[in-house]
Design an enzyme around this catalytic site. Sequence first.
Site, PDB file in Angstrom:
ATOM      1  N   SER A 102       0.835  -1.203   0.000  1.00  0.00           N
ATOM      2  CA  SER A 102       0.000   0.000   0.000  1.00  0.00           C
ATOM      3  C   SER A 102       0.873   1.258   0.000  1.00  0.00           C
ATOM      4  O   SER A 102       1.589   1.502  -0.965  1.00  0.00           O
ATOM      5  CB  SER A 102      -0.969  -0.049   1.192  1.00  0.00           C
ATOM      6  OG  SER A 102      -2.001   0.891   1.063  1.00  0.00           O
ATOM      7  N   ASP A 152     -10.420  -4.487  -4.986  1.00  0.00           N
ATOM      8  CA  ASP A 152      -9.777  -3.476  -4.140  1.00  0.00           C
ATOM      9  C   ASP A 152     -10.575  -2.173  -4.209  1.00  0.00           C
ATOM     10  O   ASP A 152     -10.689  -1.573  -5.284  1.00  0.00           O
ATOM     11  CB  ASP A 152      -8.342  -3.237  -4.622  1.00  0.00           C
ATOM     12  CG  ASP A 152      -7.505  -2.440  -3.640  1.00  0.00           C
ATOM     13  OD1 ASP A 152      -8.066  -1.554  -2.971  1.00  0.00           O
ATOM     14  OD2 ASP A 152      -6.296  -2.698  -3.546  1.00  0.00           O
ATOM     15  N   HIS A 183      -8.339  -4.807  -0.567  1.00  0.00           N
ATOM     16  CA  HIS A 183      -7.054  -4.118  -0.405  1.00  0.00           C
ATOM     17  C   HIS A 183      -6.124  -4.847   0.563  1.00  0.00           C
ATOM     18  O   HIS A 183      -4.949  -4.532   0.638  1.00  0.00           O
ATOM     19  CB  HIS A 183      -7.307  -2.678   0.083  1.00  0.00           C
ATOM     20  CG  HIS A 183      -6.096  -1.794  -0.022  1.00  0.00           C
ATOM     21  ND1 HIS A 183      -5.538  -1.428  -1.234  1.00  0.00           N
ATOM     22  CD2 HIS A 183      -5.325  -1.213   0.941  1.00  0.00           C
ATOM     23  CE1 HIS A 183      -4.488  -0.649  -1.017  1.00  0.00           C
ATOM     24  NE2 HIS A 183      -4.334  -0.510   0.289  1.00  0.00           N
TER      25      HIS A 183
END
Length: 202
Positions: A102, A152, A183
Amino acid sequence: MKHFFRKGSNSEAPVLLLLHGTGGTEKDLLPVAEMIDPEASVLGVRGNVSENGMARFFRRLREGVFDEEDLIARTEELHAFLDEAASHYEFDRNNIVAVGYSNGANIAGSLLFHYSQALDSAILFHPMVPRRGLELPSLTGTKVFIGAGTNDPLINSKETEELEQLLANAGAQVTVYWENMGHQLSQGEVLQAKSWYSDGRK
């Protein structure tokens, strides 16, 4: 930068650079590193930016919108830190594999977007395109694994495909693995990254 370094048992293996997601720490991805290569040295770094008490590697204006000026400065800061760490801990600066999730994947992507020799290769879990309208340096010989989720909520498939294309156009060898997930980082994509990494070391 706040960090830890753990020397591995295999001096020929790359150093795994661990870059956490928002709110993480320098040791968050240690279990992932141990799955990918338990013999490798590990350098875990904590982001220097605080967002409501959560550590990040660069500021954002809102969800999905980066503070580009800060991103450029923080990328330069991390790049310089890697030079210093390689000298201090006596490892090969040219043999670093980033493992980012991320926000950490985004700063690793930014290293690739700004410097041709920043990383030997990169494992990016759920990254975004760090910057647009930028001419990328030559990434010939750089290998990149992208783990993405088809569901996601933060990153749509077009974003992932755009990142893949930008890196490939700069000469990188890019592998994208899709999971029917959101995610979160899944065991499946870590195992795929391990397989990709192992194939690359042969």
